[in-house]
Enzyme design. Structure first.
Site, mmCIF file in Angstrom:
data_model
loop_
_atom_site.group_PDB
_atom_site.id
_atom_site.type_symbol
_atom_site.label_atom_id
_atom_site.label_comp_id
_atom_site.label_asym_id
_atom_site.label_seq_id
_atom_site.Cartn_x
_atom_site.Cartn_y
_atom_site.Cartn_z
ATOM 1 N N HIS A 258 0.896 -1.218 -0.118
ATOM 2 C CA HIS A 258 0.277 -0.039 -0.041
ATOM 3 C C HIS A 258 0.853 1.248 -0.041
ATOM 4 C CE1 HIS A 258 1.015 -0.682 4.251
ATOM 5 N NE2 HIS A 258 0.742 0.699 4.596
ATOM 6 N N ASP B 12 1.140 4.946 1.956
ATOM 7 C CA ASP B 12 0.101 5.661 2.895
ATOM 8 C C ASP B 12 -0.887 6.757 2.396
ATOM 9 O OD1 ASP B 12 1.300 4.104 4.958
ATOM 10 O OD2 ASP B 12 3.055 5.337 5.126
ATOM 11 N N HIS C 41 4.505 0.031 0.141
ATOM 12 C CA HIS C 41 5.598 -0.694 1.312
ATOM 13 C C HIS C 41 4.575 -1.895 1.884
ATOM 14 C CE1 HIS C 41 3.701 2.697 3.462
ATOM 15 N NE2 HIS C 41 3.683 1.813 4.535
ATOM 16 N N ARG D 167 5.550 6.060 13.872
ATOM 17 C CA ARG D 167 5.593 6.595 12.602
ATOM 18 C C ARG D 167 5.083 8.165 12.646
ATOM 19 N NH1 ARG D 167 1.754 4.632 7.725
ATOM 20 N NH2 ARG D 167 0.907 6.432 8.473
HETATM 21 C C1 SIN Z 1 3.095 1.402 8.047
HETATM 22 O O1 SIN Z 1 2.273 0.657 6.942
HETATM 23 O O2 SIN Z 1 3.288 2.389 7.834
HETATM 24 C C2 SIN Z 1 3.800 0.457 8.726
HETATM 25 C C3 SIN Z 1 5.113 -0.183 8.409
HETATM 26 C C4 SIN Z 1 5.532 -1.239 9.280
HETATM 27 O O3 SIN Z 1 5.345 -0.974 10.420
HETATM 28 O O4 SIN Z 1 6.796 -1.717 9.041
#
Ligand code: SIN
Length: 307
Positions: free
Chosen positions: A133, A135, A283, A298
């Site tokens: 996906h 973000d 990612h 994050r």
């Molecule tokens: C996310 O999808 O932003 C999280 C990525 C992660 O926890 O590695």
């Protein structure tokens, strides 16, 4: 004697039948690599992902360092730092500020510091980011990037992967490029995030987060490079196509992020940091560590409307 690299075969219309060399250009044609004065850069693949050493991100970030960080992110699409032991929410916000203002994810648990989300096994059960996906693609101005810090990592597992969606576009067949270059798609958070919510909550949140449209192929706002911009959880349909055509095309395009040559994978340690260009990459957080604990913090960076 110089080795001649054979010209790759044209990509086939069926992506899973492709074999042989893929075109893996790190930057758009015509851009020469930057000579960095401060950063020490170790590539993890030829086109996506580089580990950066020689920088203490707990210290104030001056203009020269900020400029090199911005350039490195444009060139490598995801950059990694290790052993940033004195790095907390204040430094996290300062680092994200090199690119822009923090943007809350409306669905992530909060950390106690405004703008910083905390993704912990406790809060997220077994985690649900194990789908390719981008973000916030369900927003009218999707996040430009994200800065992720590992607070606590499992003894094994819990890696994250990123896929270069500019390279994914480059390798599509000419006929596929022609077909999708002018298409637009709808992005919506309801089928994914909304599936675990009451109808009331969905209706309430929908008022501030209605479905949005983005081009299927966007121009990266900084580099101008073409990027394939559809993702599995949030892109719900392609405007102007029948349901069947839309589903088939989205299914085929979503497969592109799964191609190993487009990817980089990162093994976390406590106090590792990853920063990604959220328009250039997708990612996938690998969900293979339950019942071990994994805690990440994050910050997403506010973006601009895409064209
Ligand atoms: C996310 O999808 O932003 C999280 C990525 C992660 O926890 O590695």
């Amino acid at each position: 004697m110089a080795t001649t690299i054979p010209t790759p075969k044209p990509a086939l219309d069926k992506p899973l039948m492709h074999y042989g060399r893929r075109v893996l250009d790190r930057t758009a044609p015509g851009n020469s690599p930057t000579q960095y004065q401060i950063l020490d850069i170790s590539p993890l693949t030829l086109h996506i992902g580089a580990e950066i050493t020689g920088v203490d991100l707990s210290q104030p970030i001056g203009d020269d360092l900020a400029e090199e960080l911005r350039q490195a992110l444009l060139e490598w699409k995801v950059i990694f730092f290790r052993d940033q032991h004195a790095f907390g929410p204040e430094q996290h916000l300062a680092l994200a500020g090199v690119w822009g203002a923090p943007e809350e994810n409306p669905f992530f648990p909060k950390s106690g510091t405004a703008g910083v989300s905390r993704l912990a096994k406790d809060a997220m059960a077994i985690g649900n980011e194990n789908i390719w996906h981008s973000d916030h693609s369900f927003m009218a101005a999707p996040a430009l990037g994200s800065v992720l810090r590992a607070v606590e990592v499992p003894p094994a597992g819990g890696d994250t992967m990123w896929a270069d969606m500019a390279v994914a576009y480059d390798n599509l067949s000419a006929s596929m490029k022609e077909r999708i270059d002018t298409l637009t798609a709808v992005h919506d958070w309801v089928p994914s995030w909304g599936s675990a919510m009451t109808e009331d909550r969905v209706t309430r949140l929908r008022q501030t987060l209605p479905p949005v449209e983005h081009p299927v192929v966007v121009r990266h706002p900084r580099t101008g490079r073409k990027v394939l911009y559809v993702n599995e959880p949030f892109t719900t349909r392609i405007v102007g196509l029948s349901d069947t055509e839309s589903r088939e095309l989205l299914g085929e395009l979503a497969l592109q992020a799964r191609i190993p040559e487009y990817q980089v994978r990162f093994r976390w340690q406590p106090d590792s940091i990853a920063i990604w260009d959220n328009i250039a990459v997708q990612h996938y957080a690998i969900n293979d560590y339950y019942p071990q604990r994994r805690v990440m913090e994050r910050i997403a960076i506010a973006g601009v409307p895409l064209s």
